[in-house]
Design a protein around this motif. Structure first.
Motif, PDB file in Angstrom:
ATOM      1  N   TRP A 139      -7.178  -1.490  -3.745  1.00  0.00           N
ATOM      2  CA  TRP A 139      -6.119  -2.059  -4.651  1.00  0.00           C
ATOM      3  C   TRP A 139      -6.439  -3.621  -4.936  1.00  0.00           C
ATOM      4  O   TRP A 139      -5.838  -3.847  -6.109  1.00  0.00           O
ATOM      5  CB  TRP A 139      -4.942  -1.716  -4.071  1.00  0.00           C
ATOM      6  CG  TRP A 139      -4.385  -0.504  -3.935  1.00  0.00           C
ATOM      7  CD1 TRP A 139      -4.469   0.252  -2.648  1.00  0.00           C
ATOM      8  CD2 TRP A 139      -3.862   0.533  -4.850  1.00  0.00           C
ATOM      9  NE1 TRP A 139      -3.990   1.406  -2.731  1.00  0.00           N
ATOM     10  CE2 TRP A 139      -3.508   1.803  -4.141  1.00  0.00           C
ATOM     11  CE3 TRP A 139      -3.749   0.214  -6.237  1.00  0.00           C
ATOM     12  CZ2 TRP A 139      -3.159   2.657  -4.642  1.00  0.00           C
ATOM     13  CZ3 TRP A 139      -3.247   1.710  -7.073  1.00  0.00           C
ATOM     14  CH2 TRP A 139      -2.922   2.560  -6.433  1.00  0.00           C
ATOM     15  N   ILE A 154       0.483  -8.393  -3.919  1.00  0.00           N
ATOM     16  CA  ILE A 154      -1.033  -8.398  -3.025  1.00  0.00           C
ATOM     17  C   ILE A 154      -1.808  -9.606  -3.430  1.00  0.00           C
ATOM     18  O   ILE A 154      -2.499 -10.017  -2.389  1.00  0.00           O
ATOM     19  CB  ILE A 154      -1.569  -7.079  -3.625  1.00  0.00           C
ATOM     20  CG1 ILE A 154      -0.883  -5.910  -3.207  1.00  0.00           C
ATOM     21  CG2 ILE A 154      -2.982  -7.204  -3.360  1.00  0.00           C
ATOM     22  CD1 ILE A 154      -1.336  -4.737  -3.925  1.00  0.00           C
ATOM     23  N   ARG A 205       0.906  -1.307   0.017  1.00  0.00           N
ATOM     24  CA  ARG A 205       0.011  -0.021   0.040  1.00  0.00           C
ATOM     25  C   ARG A 205       0.996   1.262  -0.091  1.00  0.00           C
ATOM     26  O   ARG A 205       0.605   2.391  -0.738  1.00  0.00           O
ATOM     27  CB  ARG A 205      -0.842   0.013   1.070  1.00  0.00           C
ATOM     28  CG  ARG A 205      -1.881   1.248   1.350  1.00  0.00           C
ATOM     29  CD  ARG A 205      -2.568   1.058   2.538  1.00  0.00           C
ATOM     30  NE  ARG A 205      -2.031   1.399   3.762  1.00  0.00           N
ATOM     31  CZ  ARG A 205      -1.560   0.518   4.709  1.00  0.00           C
ATOM     32  NH1 ARG A 205      -2.104  -0.627   4.753  1.00  0.00           N
ATOM     33  NH2 ARG A 205      -0.812   0.735   5.667  1.00  0.00           N
ATOM     34  N   ILE A 253      -6.236  -1.472   2.286  1.00  0.00           N
ATOM     35  CA  ILE A 253      -5.801  -1.913   0.900  1.00  0.00           C
ATOM     36  C   ILE A 253      -6.871  -2.382  -0.128  1.00  0.00           C
ATOM     37  O   ILE A 253      -6.432  -2.905  -1.228  1.00  0.00           O
ATOM     38  CB  ILE A 253      -4.471  -2.879   0.913  1.00  0.00           C
ATOM     39  CG1 ILE A 253      -3.677  -2.966  -0.395  1.00  0.00           C
ATOM     40  CG2 ILE A 253      -5.193  -4.259   1.080  1.00  0.00           C
ATOM     41  CD1 ILE A 253      -2.271  -3.477  -0.221  1.00  0.00           C
TER      42      ILE A 253
END
Length: 218
Positions: free
Chosen positions: A89, A61, A35, A86
């Motif tokens: 994302w 991720i 992040r 996060i």
């Protein structure tokens, strides 16, 4: 601290190979590092990172999310905050929507059940993360309906607790709360603003900002 695609991909490969042996806290820190890197690449609205860097971060991720998916019972306030922070994302990283929703649901359940035990810094981070996810879900129609509903109860819980615990937040944490309040005032419905008592939070935020004015970094 090294921002190199090869490093991100190496960690991603380790998670894919033996993610069950990683501690949950270590995986939460990985998400936090991802992040931070992505935000640094997007300073001023312009992506300053290379395509390879961002692609490698997104791969990491995805690997960390996959490893955490089956270990919801191991979550603590650390991972709950890392995940809601996060969440925006995850679609960019190619995390399947059902996997992302399961992780969000697990984090929100933990927040609802144990937010009173969260340190102030995590309360502030949760408020900003949940606000962003909730408002984004509000604008996505049917696709965001589940996220919108899931985050609402957790958002109510965090907002209520912060009304009495905001005085324990540092200037850096007050800045996170200020960002969340700005999103709510600008984008949330009147009903949500009233329900979360945003006016009260704003007054407490102003009081604490004045009280701690000398501690802010210019």
């Amino acid at each position: 601290g090294l921002d190199r695609p090869s490093l991100w991909l190496c960690i991603s490969a380790q998670l894919d190979e033996c993610g069950d042996r990683w501690s949950m806290r270590a995986m939460g820190r990985v998400l936090g590092a991802c992040r931070t890197a992505l935000r640094q690449h997007s300073i001023g609205g312009t992506n300053t990172g290379s395509f390879r860097q961002d692609a490698a971060i997104f791969e990491l991720i995805k690997s960390a999310s996959r490893a955490m998916l089956t270990r919801g019972s191991d979550f603590s306030f650390h991972e709950a905050t890392d995940l809601v922070s996060i969440m925006g994302w995850l679609p960019h990283a190619g995390v399947p929507p059902d996997h992302a929703f399961t992780l969000l649901q697990t984090a929100c359940n933990l927040i609802q059940q144990g937010a009173n035990d969260f340190p102030p810094s995590y309360l502030a981070g949760c408020l900003l993360g949940l606000t962003s996810v909730h408002i984004e879900g509000q604008t996505k129609g049917d696709n965001g309906a589940s996220a919108h509903s899931t985050t609402l109860t957790a958002l109510r819980t965090i907002a209520a607790i912060l009304r009495t615990k905001l005085l324990l937040c540092s200037p850096q944490e007050l800045e996170l709360v200020a960002q969340a309040l700005q999103i709510l005032v600008r984008d949330a419905s009147r009903d949500l603003v009233w329900e979360l008592k945003v006016d009260v939070l704003l007054l407490v935020q102003q009081r604490e900002a004045v009280r701690k004015a000398h501690d802010f970094q210019v």
